[in-house]
Design a protein around this motif. Structure first.
Motif, short mmCIF file in Angstrom:
data_model
loop_
_atom_site.label_atom_id
_atom_site.label_comp_id
_atom_site.label_asym_id
_atom_site.label_seq_id
_atom_site.Cartn_x
_atom_site.Cartn_y
_atom_site.Cartn_z
N TRP A 192 -0.38 4.41 1.39
CA TRP A 192 -0.62 2.94 1.44
C TRP A 192 0.55 2.25 0.56
O TRP A 192 0.73 1.14 1.07
CB TRP A 192 -2.02 2.67 0.88
N ILE B 38 3.16 1.63 2.77
CA ILE B 38 3.00 0.93 3.81
C ILE B 38 3.13 -0.75 3.51
O ILE B 38 3.60 -1.49 4.02
CB ILE B 38 1.59 1.03 4.53
N PHE C 277 3.44 0.47 9.54
CA PHE C 277 2.88 1.58 9.81
C PHE C 277 3.39 2.79 10.40
O PHE C 277 3.23 3.91 10.40
CB PHE C 277 1.63 1.31 10.54
N ASP C 278 4.45 2.26 11.16
CA ASP C 278 5.15 3.21 12.01
C ASP C 278 6.41 4.06 11.27
O ASP C 278 7.17 3.23 10.75
CB ASP C 278 6.01 2.60 13.28
N ASP D 64 -3.74 2.66 11.98
CA ASP D 64 -2.74 1.91 12.04
C ASP D 64 -2.52 1.16 13.38
O ASP D 64 -2.50 -0.07 13.50
CB ASP D 64 -1.36 2.84 11.93
N LEU E 85 3.23 -5.25 10.48
CA LEU E 85 2.38 -4.29 10.40
C LEU E 85 2.41 -2.99 11.35
O LEU E 85 2.53 -2.07 10.76
CB LEU E 85 0.70 -4.72 10.77
N ARG E 86 3.14 -3.37 12.33
CA ARG E 86 3.64 -2.25 13.36
C ARG E 86 4.74 -1.69 12.63
O ARG E 86 4.85 -0.38 12.53
CB ARG E 86 3.86 -2.95 14.70
#
Length: 312
Positions: free
Chosen positions: A28, A31, A303-304, A226, A299-300
């Motif tokens: 986290w 992220i 998380f990726d 995600d 966010l993409r």
């Protein structure tokens, strides 16, 4: 009295628990670091927070209420009325506040309903396969053939809505938009579950006698969080645009409720004479969509793990 050694947890379990907790915190942290370095996402987050505060708390601070209709009609933007006044003599700042609030409420409900339905059906289709997968997949294919705007228009204007809305239909519109907004996320979750169901941890849970629901919701879906978060975020922007389109053609939110799309519809004939009445709600729709899409992109990327543009 038992010995301290007997009361202490097993070293292996304690180490495993500490490892899992530490690993989750590190993930986290990575992220959040990636997201914080995504400038467009941070801009979108700040803009979205400002819009939410404007919509839900602006009415408490603004000097005029949306119910005040005693001003001169069609006043251009001025110091007392920064957004001018509308055809009924209402202050446009107050009207925009109210319209933005309803549009955001609708978008949040749509995102919630569509995400829940899409995740559950997609996970069941991917895990159970067989006739369940075939039934859900063919139903999705059927709905994808028909434009979503047409389906929404038919649902919203049905006699059932007229019966239960009682003159206030924004929630009904939101729920119906949610009922047609789950298709894309269901297909994405299905594909991920098809891959995850063959992993070792799922085989172990199945060998230990875990039920289907426990395997799906306790072991598989947490590994798709995600994708769920990103799709739920983007669903907000899609809902704002779809509701605006529906209200613009007169098949969405109806008075006494309001929305930015309805405000555009009511003022579409004022485009040449009083353009601020049309363009102001339009600008707010664009701002909401841009903010949410920027957040979704951030966010993409966060998380990726394959993203190289933002380094953790």
């Amino acid at each position: 009295m038992g010995s301290p050694l007997a009361q202490a947890p097993a070293p292996e379990k304690a180490e495993a628990s500490q490892f899992d907790s530490t690993t989750a915190k590190k993930q986290w942290k990575v992220i959040l670091t990636r997201f914080s370095r995504h400038r467009a996402a941070l801009f979108g987050l700040v803009l979205f927070v400002i819009l939410v505060l404007f919509a839900f708390f602006g009415g408490l601070l603004w000097q005029h209420s949306y119910t005040d209709l005693g001003f001169r009609r069609y006043l251009p933007p001025s110091a007392d009325h920064p957004f001018g006044t509308d055809s009924l003599g209402g202050d446009m700042v107050a009207q925009i506040i109210r319209g933005t609030q309803f549009s955001l409420q609708i978008a949040m409900v749509v995102a919630l309903v569509s995400t829940v339905i899409g995740v559950v059906l997609g996970a069941l289709a991917g895990y159970l396969r067989g006739w369940v997968d075939a039934l859900i997949s063919r139903f999705i294919d059927l709905l994808l053939i028909i434009p979503s705007l047409v389906i929404a228009a038919v649902l919203v204007r049905s006699s059932f809505v007229a019966t239960i809305s009682g003159g206030s239909n924004w929630l009904v519109v939101a729920v119906y938009l949610g009922l047609i907004g789950w298709l894309s996320i269901a297909r994405v979750i299905r594909g991920m579950v098809l891959s995850l169901r063959e992993k070792e941890f799922v085989e172990a849970a199945r060998a230990l006698g875990a039920s289907t629901w426990r395997i799906v919701f306790r072991h598989i879906l947490p590994n798709t969080i995600d994708v769920i978060i990103v799709n739920a975020t983007l669903a907000i922007a899609q809902a704002v645009l779809l509701e605006a389109a529906l209200s613009f053609i007169g098949l969405g939110v109806q008075s006494p409720d309001t929305s930015l799309g309805l405000m555009i519809s009511l003022n579409k004939n004022e485009l040449t004479l009083h353009p601020w009445l049309f363009f102001l709600p339009f600008v707010f729709i664009v701002l909401i969509s841009l903010a949410v899409n920027f957040i979704g992109d951030g966010l993409r990327d966060a998380f990726d793990p394959r993203q190289k543009r933002v380094k953790a």
